[in-house]
Scaffold this motif. Structure first.
Motif, short mmCIF file in Angstrom:
data_model
loop_
_atom_site.label_atom_id
_atom_site.label_comp_id
_atom_site.label_asym_id
_atom_site.label_seq_id
_atom_site.Cartn_x
_atom_site.Cartn_y
_atom_site.Cartn_z
N GLY A 120 44.95 52.03 56.35
CA GLY A 120 44.41 52.05 54.95
C GLY A 120 45.79 50.23 54.48
O GLY A 120 46.43 50.30 54.62
N ILE A 121 44.75 49.41 55.61
CA ILE A 121 45.03 47.98 55.60
C ILE A 121 45.50 47.57 54.32
O ILE A 121 44.84 46.96 53.80
CB ILE A 121 44.69 46.80 56.55
N ASP A 122 46.73 46.65 54.28
CA ASP A 122 46.85 45.83 52.77
C ASP A 122 48.17 44.83 53.18
O ASP A 122 48.79 44.95 53.48
CB ASP A 122 47.60 46.49 51.49
N PHE A 123 47.59 43.78 52.34
CA PHE A 123 48.98 42.41 51.91
C PHE A 123 49.83 42.57 51.46
O PHE A 123 49.98 43.54 49.77
CB PHE A 123 48.03 40.94 52.37
N GLU A 124 51.31 42.11 51.32
CA GLU A 124 51.87 42.41 50.82
C GLU A 124 52.00 40.80 50.21
O GLU A 124 53.28 39.96 50.85
CB GLU A 124 52.89 42.99 50.84
N GLY A 125 52.30 40.80 49.53
CA GLY A 125 52.93 38.81 49.17
C GLY A 125 54.01 38.73 48.42
O GLY A 125 54.56 39.20 47.52
N GLU A 126 55.03 38.32 49.58
CA GLU A 126 56.19 38.23 49.02
C GLU A 126 57.10 36.72 49.31
O GLU A 126 56.45 36.04 49.84
CB GLU A 126 57.13 39.07 50.14
N CYS A 153 56.17 35.69 52.69
CA CYS A 153 55.57 36.45 53.21
C CYS A 153 54.60 37.04 53.20
O CYS A 153 54.37 37.43 52.19
CB CYS A 153 56.78 37.18 53.53
N ASN A 154 53.45 37.46 54.23
CA ASN A 154 52.96 38.65 54.30
C ASN A 154 53.48 39.79 54.80
O ASN A 154 52.84 40.32 55.72
CB ASN A 154 51.43 38.22 54.50
N ILE A 202 54.63 30.44 40.65
CA ILE A 202 53.33 31.20 40.74
C ILE A 202 53.11 31.95 42.13
O ILE A 202 52.58 30.51 43.35
CB ILE A 202 51.79 30.10 40.26
N LEU A 203 53.34 32.81 42.77
CA LEU A 203 52.57 32.98 43.90
C LEU A 203 51.30 33.57 43.92
O LEU A 203 50.42 34.09 43.57
CB LEU A 203 52.86 34.33 44.54
N ARG A 204 50.21 32.60 44.76
CA ARG A 204 48.46 32.57 44.72
C ARG A 204 48.03 33.42 45.77
O ARG A 204 48.91 33.08 47.17
CB ARG A 204 48.29 31.31 44.70
N ILE A 205 47.13 34.32 45.60
CA ILE A 205 46.71 35.72 46.81
C ILE A 205 45.25 35.30 46.44
O ILE A 205 44.61 35.35 45.17
CB ILE A 205 48.07 36.73 46.92
N ASP A 206 44.98 34.37 47.55
CA ASP A 206 43.41 34.83 47.26
C ASP A 206 42.90 35.81 48.47
O ASP A 206 43.28 35.68 49.50
CB ASP A 206 42.26 33.79 47.81
N ALA A 269 49.96 41.15 43.69
CA ALA A 269 50.07 40.52 44.67
C ALA A 269 49.79 41.73 45.75
O ALA A 269 50.59 41.46 46.83
CB ALA A 269 51.72 40.22 45.34
N CYS A 270 49.57 42.77 45.78
CA CYS A 270 48.87 43.97 47.23
C CYS A 270 47.54 45.27 46.50
O CYS A 270 47.66 44.75 45.31
CB CYS A 270 49.81 44.70 47.62
N ILE A 271 47.47 45.43 47.26
CA ILE A 271 45.75 46.29 47.12
C ILE A 271 46.80 47.02 46.18
O ILE A 271 46.43 47.93 45.21
CB ILE A 271 45.40 46.65 47.66
N ALA A 272 47.64 47.63 47.12
CA ALA A 272 47.79 48.90 46.07
C ALA A 272 48.20 48.81 45.11
O ALA A 272 47.98 50.30 44.32
CB ALA A 272 49.29 49.81 47.16
#
Length: 320
Positions: A120-126, A153-154, A202-206, A269-272
């Motif tokens: 269950g790999i996920d990113f977290e924008g911080e 941070c990811n 704004i923290l941008r996540i693509d 900022a994360c899939i979860a």
């Protein structure tokens, strides 16, 4: 001041350089490493400018004495608990959540995320900060004065491993692998959005080239960095070079859990978190966690549209 660390073979702490405001050029910094500077070495900028490439960078601190990650955006915590039908304890609003992550090595900002998709790999924008020395018992104001640099941070999470680890009652280990930071660390005085112990912007996540998150790091942050640092220093000194993370940036929408960017919301900022909202609204998640070949990009722009910290740009690679 904007600083970066170039990858160099045989030097695990890399080579410290000064980066221009547009992130186009770098010059030698004088101090050998960022940790040397934090320990008191002088920066002696040498005007020998060369083209700057994010792909040539390590994380600003390729390894650190300590990485402590909070959960300052309680909308994220509330959604996690709500998705499983649990109430959030009142103490969460006054006492920050925080865990101690691995810090012996961080991924470079363009280094692949390697793992088993079943995890269950996920990113977290911080947002994250690097501190100077912080004495035990520091106040919020003292803690704010100790902040030396701000970063992105990811904080990678292995979501399917988390429940069993937390059930043991002893915290994260396997479910929190090495994380990555954006290429450039910036002093707070150079950030127009830095005030009140928070980074406003704004923290941008693509994800795979599509907008996944456009979340504002300056709103819905229950605990500012002064409070997070003071919490960490309650019973111990923090060494110069300690990294403190904000936890997943998370915004509400009209008091509710938010919407995907494609539906007119700020996204996530994360899939979860998107999966949690799907569970709340429809009874089950539908967005998959990261798969081999997926690409995650995390960055922040100033009001003129210039990239402030460089971009975390990682693809997912299956374990061999």
């Amino acid at each position: 001041m904007k600083l970066a660390t170039l990858l160099e073979a045989g030097r695990p702490d890399g080579r410290l350089v000064v980066v221009d405001d547009d992130l186009h050029r770098w010059s030698p910094a004088g101090a050998a490493t960022l940790q040397d500077m934090l320990d008191g070495a002088e920066i002696a900028r040498i005007d020998e400018w060369q083209p700057f490439e994010s792909s040539a960078c390590a994380s600003p601190l390729p390894r650190a004495y300590q990485f402590l990650d909070g959960s300052a955006y309680l909308n994220h915590v509330e959604l996690v608990r709500r998705a499983r039908g649990a109430e959030m304890p009142e103490s969460f609003w006054t006492d920050p959540l925080m865990y101690q992550g691995g810090s012996d090595s961080f991924l470079a900002p363009a280094e692949p995320i390697t793992g088993d998709p079943d995890w269950g790999i996920d990113f977290e924008g911080e947002i994250a900060v690097i501190t100077g020395h912080v004495p035990m018992g520091a106040t919020r104001d003292q803690a704010l004065k100790a902040i030396r640099f701000v970063m992105l941070c990811n904080d990678i999470s292995l979501r399917n491993l988390i429940p069993n680890e937390l059930a043991k009652g002893f915290g994260f280990v396997q479910s929190k692998p090495a994380c990555a930071f954006a290429p450039v660390a910036v002093t707070p005085d150079e950030l127009d959005g830095w005030h009140d112990g928070k980074l406003h912007g704004i923290l941008r996540i693509d994800l795979n080239g599509e907008a996944f998150g456009r979340v504002d790091a300056g709103v819905d942050m229950t605990f500012d960095f002064g409070q997070l640092i003071a919490h960490a220093a309650k019973t111990r000194d923090l060494a110069a070079g300690t990294i403190i993370g904000s936890g997943t940036v998370s915004n509400k929408l009209d008091g509710g859990p938010g919407k995907p960017v494609a539906d007119g919301g700020a996204g996530y900022a994360c899939i979860a978190e998107q999966r949690m909202v799907e569970t709340i609204l429809t009874g089950a998640p539908k967005t998959p966690f990261l798969q081999p070949g997926d690409r995650v990009q995390i960055w922040m722009e100033d009001d003129a549209g210039k990239n402030i910290f460089g971009t975390i740009d990682q693809t997912v690679r299956a374990m061999k």
